[in-house]
Design a protein around this motif. Structure first.
Motif, PDB file in Angstrom:
ATOM      1  N   HIS A  56       0.827  -1.203   0.000  1.00 53.57           N
ATOM      2  CA  HIS A  56       0.000   0.000   0.000  1.00 53.57           C
ATOM      3  C   HIS A  56       0.860   1.251   0.000  1.00 53.57           C
ATOM      4  CE1 HIS A  56      -3.766  -2.099   0.509  1.00 53.57           C
ATOM      5  NE2 HIS A  56      -3.216  -2.828   1.469  1.00 53.57           N
ATOM      6  N   HIS A  57       0.335   2.278  -0.614  1.00 52.79           N
ATOM      7  CA  HIS A  57       1.005   3.573  -0.624  1.00 52.79           C
ATOM      8  C   HIS A  57       0.464   4.396   0.535  1.00 52.79           C
ATOM      9  CE1 HIS A  57       2.784   2.696  -4.491  1.00 52.79           C
ATOM     10  NE2 HIS A  57       1.595   2.312  -4.926  1.00 52.79           N
ATOM     11  N   GLY A  58       1.201   5.391   0.909  1.00 50.97           N
ATOM     12  CA  GLY A  58       0.779   6.249   2.001  1.00 50.97           C
ATOM     13  C   GLY A  58      -0.402   7.122   1.600  1.00 50.97           C
ATOM     14  N   ALA A  59      -0.980   7.751   2.597  1.00 53.62           N
ATOM     15  CA  ALA A  59      -2.135   8.605   2.354  1.00 53.62           C
ATOM     16  C   ALA A  59      -1.753   9.906   1.663  1.00 53.62           C
ATOM     17  CB  ALA A  59      -2.832   8.904   3.674  1.00 53.62           C
ATOM     18  N   GLY A  60      -0.468  10.265   1.701  1.00 54.30           N
ATOM     19  CA  GLY A  60      -0.022  11.517   1.096  1.00 54.30           C
ATOM     20  C   GLY A  60      -0.300  11.580  -0.396  1.00 54.30           C
ATOM     21  N   ARG A  61      -0.150  10.463  -1.074  1.00 54.70           N
ATOM     22  CA  ARG A  61      -0.423  10.402  -2.519  1.00 54.70           C
ATOM     23  C   ARG A  61      -1.890  10.730  -2.816  1.00 54.70           C
ATOM     24  NH1 ARG A  61       0.509   4.824  -5.841  1.00 54.70           N
ATOM     25  NH2 ARG A  61       0.207   5.643  -7.908  1.00 54.70           N
ATOM     26  N   TYR A  62      -2.776  10.180  -2.015  1.00 50.26           N
ATOM     27  CA  TYR A  62      -4.203  10.414  -2.231  1.00 50.26           C
ATOM     28  C   TYR A  62      -4.607  11.839  -1.860  1.00 50.26           C
ATOM     29  CZ  TYR A  62      -4.247   5.407  -2.795  1.00 50.26           C
ATOM     30  OH  TYR A  62      -3.979   4.152  -3.234  1.00 50.26           O
ATOM     31  N   LEU A 106      -6.818   6.614 -12.625  1.00 50.31           N
ATOM     32  CA  LEU A 106      -5.446   6.160 -12.392  1.00 50.31           C
ATOM     33  C   LEU A 106      -5.139   5.916 -10.921  1.00 50.31           C
ATOM     34  CD1 LEU A 106      -3.341   8.315 -14.879  1.00 50.31           C
ATOM     35  CD2 LEU A 106      -3.747   5.856 -14.960  1.00 50.31           C
ATOM     36  N   TYR A 107      -5.587   6.811 -10.045  1.00 50.77           N
ATOM     37  CA  TYR A 107      -5.145   6.720  -8.663  1.00 50.77           C
ATOM     38  C   TYR A 107      -6.197   6.164  -7.710  1.00 50.77           C
ATOM     39  CZ  TYR A 107      -1.151   9.158 -10.396  1.00 50.77           C
ATOM     40  OH  TYR A 107      -0.039   9.473 -11.110  1.00 50.77           O
ATOM     41  N   PHE A 108      -7.435   6.566  -7.814  1.00 53.26           N
ATOM     42  CA  PHE A 108      -8.442   6.057  -6.896  1.00 53.26           C
ATOM     43  C   PHE A 108      -8.970   4.688  -7.327  1.00 53.26           C
ATOM     44  CE2 PHE A 108      -8.773  10.664  -5.933  1.00 53.26           C
ATOM     45  CZ  PHE A 108      -8.376  10.584  -4.617  1.00 53.26           C
ATOM     46  N   MET A 109      -8.877   4.386  -8.622  1.00 59.99           N
ATOM     47  CA  MET A 109      -9.261   3.059  -9.103  1.00 59.99           C
ATOM     48  C   MET A 109      -8.021   2.172  -9.309  1.00 59.99           C
ATOM     49  SD  MET A 109     -12.250   4.256 -11.713  1.00 59.99           S
ATOM     50  CE  MET A 109     -12.691   2.624 -12.237  1.00 59.99           C
ATOM     51  N   HIS A 110      -6.858   2.674  -8.960  1.00 51.85           N
ATOM     52  CA  HIS A 110      -5.589   1.948  -8.958  1.00 51.85           C
ATOM     53  C   HIS A 110      -5.175   1.417 -10.331  1.00 51.85           C
ATOM     54  CE1 HIS A 110      -5.609   2.151  -4.595  1.00 51.85           C
ATOM     55  NE2 HIS A 110      -6.857   1.728  -4.622  1.00 51.85           N
ATOM     56  N   LEU A 111      -5.558   2.101 -11.399  1.00 56.74           N
ATOM     57  CA  LEU A 111      -5.135   1.661 -12.725  1.00 56.74           C
ATOM     58  C   LEU A 111      -3.658   1.939 -12.973  1.00 56.74           C
ATOM     59  CD1 LEU A 111      -8.098   2.546 -15.085  1.00 56.74           C
ATOM     60  CD2 LEU A 111      -7.339   0.306 -14.361  1.00 56.74           C
ATOM     61  N   SER A 112      -3.070   2.849 -12.232  1.00 56.08           N
ATOM     62  CA  SER A 112      -1.643   3.131 -12.410  1.00 56.08           C
ATOM     63  C   SER A 112      -0.787   1.969 -11.922  1.00 56.08           C
ATOM     64  CB  SER A 112      -1.257   4.414 -11.681  1.00 56.08           C
ATOM     65  OG  SER A 112      -1.411   4.250 -10.290  1.00 56.08           O
ATOM     66  N   GLU A 113      -1.337   1.125 -11.070  1.00 58.39           N
ATOM     67  CA  GLU A 113      -0.582  -0.004 -10.528  1.00 58.39           C
ATOM     68  C   GLU A 113      -0.746  -1.268 -11.369  1.00 58.39           C
ATOM     69  OE1 GLU A 113      -2.122  -0.298  -6.618  1.00 58.39           O
ATOM     70  OE2 GLU A 113      -1.391   1.686  -6.030  1.00 58.39           O
ATOM     71  N   HIS A 114      -1.718  -1.297 -12.255  1.00 62.99           N
ATOM     72  CA  HIS A 114      -1.973  -2.484 -13.055  1.00 62.99           C
ATOM     73  C   HIS A 114      -1.109  -2.481 -14.300  1.00 62.99           C
ATOM     74  CE1 HIS A 114      -5.666  -4.079 -11.039  1.00 62.99           C
ATOM     75  NE2 HIS A 114      -5.550  -2.891 -10.461  1.00 62.99           N
ATOM     76  N   GLN A 115      -0.960  -3.664 -14.869  1.00 66.18           N
ATOM     77  CA  GLN A 115      -0.163  -3.796 -16.082  1.00 66.18           C
ATOM     78  C   GLN A 115      -0.972  -4.554 -17.127  1.00 66.18           C
ATOM     79  OE1 GLN A 115       3.329  -5.843 -14.861  1.00 66.18           O
ATOM     80  NE2 GLN A 115       4.144  -4.129 -13.692  1.00 66.18           N
ATOM     81  N   GLY A 116      -0.429  -4.628 -18.317  1.00 67.18           N
ATOM     82  CA  GLY A 116      -0.992  -5.472 -19.371  1.00 67.18           C
ATOM     83  C   GLY A 116      -2.278  -4.936 -19.956  1.00 67.18           C
ATOM     84  N   ALA A 117      -3.295  -5.791 -19.950  1.00 67.67           N
ATOM     85  CA  ALA A 117      -4.554  -5.495 -20.631  1.00 67.67           C
ATOM     86  C   ALA A 117      -5.270  -4.283 -20.033  1.00 67.67           C
ATOM     87  CB  ALA A 117      -5.475  -6.711 -20.598  1.00 67.67           C
ATOM     88  N   ASN A 118      -5.160  -4.104 -18.733  1.00 64.59           N
ATOM     89  CA  ASN A 118      -5.835  -2.963 -18.106  1.00 64.59           C
ATOM     90  C   ASN A 118      -5.299  -1.640 -18.627  1.00 64.59           C
ATOM     91  OD1 ASN A 118      -7.506  -4.522 -16.513  1.00 64.59           O
ATOM     92  ND2 ASN A 118      -6.018  -4.641 -14.852  1.00 64.59           N
ATOM     93  N   ARG A 119      -3.996  -1.532 -18.766  1.00 60.51           N
ATOM     94  CA  ARG A 119      -3.406  -0.305 -19.308  1.00 60.51           C
ATOM     95  C   ARG A 119      -3.792  -0.098 -20.764  1.00 60.51           C
ATOM     96  NH1 ARG A 119       2.546   0.909 -16.833  1.00 60.51           N
ATOM     97  NH2 ARG A 119       1.890   0.879 -14.672  1.00 60.51           N
ATOM     98  N   PHE A 146      -7.403   1.110 -20.889  1.00 61.70           N
ATOM     99  CA  PHE A 146      -7.482   2.498 -20.439  1.00 61.70           C
ATOM    100  C   PHE A 146      -6.927   3.452 -21.492  1.00 61.70           C
ATOM    101  CE2 PHE A 146      -5.749   6.143 -18.042  1.00 61.70           C
ATOM    102  CZ  PHE A 146      -6.946   6.634 -17.558  1.00 61.70           C
ATOM    103  N   GLY A 147      -5.780   3.108 -22.067  1.00 57.56           N
ATOM    104  CA  GLY A 147      -5.183   3.959 -23.101  1.00 57.56           C
ATOM    105  C   GLY A 147      -6.060   4.084 -24.338  1.00 57.56           C
ATOM    106  N   VAL A 148      -6.646   2.979 -24.776  1.00 61.51           N
ATOM    107  CA  VAL A 148      -7.518   3.011 -25.957  1.00 61.51           C
ATOM    108  C   VAL A 148      -8.783   3.811 -25.656  1.00 61.51           C
ATOM    109  CG1 VAL A 148      -8.939   1.569 -27.469  1.00 61.51           C
ATOM    110  CG2 VAL A 148      -6.588   0.907 -26.968  1.00 61.51           C
ATOM    111  N   SER A 149      -9.323   3.680 -24.445  1.00 61.05           N
ATOM    112  CA  SER A 149     -10.532   4.440 -24.109  1.00 61.05           C
ATOM    113  C   SER A 149     -10.244   5.939 -24.078  1.00 61.05           C
ATOM    114  CB  SER A 149     -11.114   3.975 -22.779  1.00 61.05           C
ATOM    115  OG  SER A 149     -10.225   4.258 -21.724  1.00 61.05           O
ATOM    116  N   ILE A 150      -9.085   6.342 -23.554  1.00 64.00           N
ATOM    117  CA  ILE A 150      -8.708   7.759 -23.570  1.00 64.00           C
ATOM    118  C   ILE A 150      -8.555   8.248 -25.007  1.00 64.00           C
ATOM    119  CG2 ILE A 150      -6.844   9.382 -22.993  1.00 64.00           C
ATOM    120  CD1 ILE A 150      -8.596   8.705 -20.645  1.00 64.00           C
ATOM    121  N   LEU A 151      -7.952   7.429 -25.855  1.00 62.40           N
ATOM    122  CA  LEU A 151      -7.797   7.789 -27.266  1.00 62.40           C
ATOM    123  C   LEU A 151      -9.153   8.018 -27.926  1.00 62.40           C
ATOM    124  CD1 LEU A 151      -5.993   8.064 -29.844  1.00 62.40           C
ATOM    125  CD2 LEU A 151      -6.437   5.616 -30.187  1.00 62.40           C
ATOM    126  N   PHE A 152     -10.121   7.140 -27.669  1.00 60.75           N
ATOM    127  CA  PHE A 152     -11.434   7.298 -28.274  1.00 60.75           C
ATOM    128  C   PHE A 152     -12.194   8.503 -27.712  1.00 60.75           C
ATOM    129  CE2 PHE A 152     -10.889   2.936 -29.846  1.00 60.75           C
ATOM    130  CZ  PHE A 152     -11.273   3.152 -31.165  1.00 60.75           C
TER     131      PHE A 152
END
Length: 146
Positions: free
Chosen positions: A17-23, A66-79, A82-88
């Motif tokens: 877990h990351h500290g509360a400072g990031r949030y 990215l941060y509250f749904m923790h997508l920044s910590e995931h790899q592979g298909a999730n990224r 997310f990237g394709v959805s932002i593009l669209f």
């Protein structure tokens, strides 16, 4: 086998877990962006007000994902998803704004910032205040009969 390894790796990452400072920093950034949205929403920005509001909303949505749904910590298909959805989203907003910006001026609704025509307010008389057209018609016919 690769999927199982990726799941174990993500599970391991989620336990660290990351500290509360990031949030708190992300939350403050979201508050600042909300204040900027409110402030610019009260200003009259006919040329780029919509674009600015959409950019701010997209940045806020990206921060939340990215941060509250923790997508920044995931790899592979999730990224990738997310990237394709932002593009669209960028393409959808961009094509919509290009369509509105290059439209024939008279095809836009009267009274809009993209139209040369004034808005028509049926039932309003600028000389007598806000009275309906029916009352005006009665007044004119009454004056003719007298």
């Amino acid at each position: 086998m690769a999927i199982a390894n990726e799941s174990r790796q993500e599970e391991h990452n989620m336990q660290a877990h990351h500290g509360a400072g990031r949030y708190v920093v992300i939350w403050i950034a979201l508050l600042v962006l909300t204040l900027v949205t409110v402030y610019t929403g009260r200003m009259h920005l006919p040329d780029f007000g919509l674009v600015l509001a959409l950019i701010i909303a997209s940045v806020k949505g990206t921060l939340v994902a990215l941060y509250f749904m923790h997508l920044s910590e995931h790899q592979g298909a999730n990224r990738l998803v997310f990237g394709v959805s932002i593009l669209f989203v960028v393409l959808l907003i961009g094509f919509s704004l290009m369509d509105i910006g290059t439209r024939f001026r008279l095809a836009n609704p009267p009274g809009s910032q993209y139209s040369d025509l004034q808005a028509v307010d049926i039932g309003a008389n600028p000389t007598e205040g806000r009275t309906g057209g029916h009352q005006q018609l009665q007044k004119q016919t009454h004056e003719k009969h007298e």
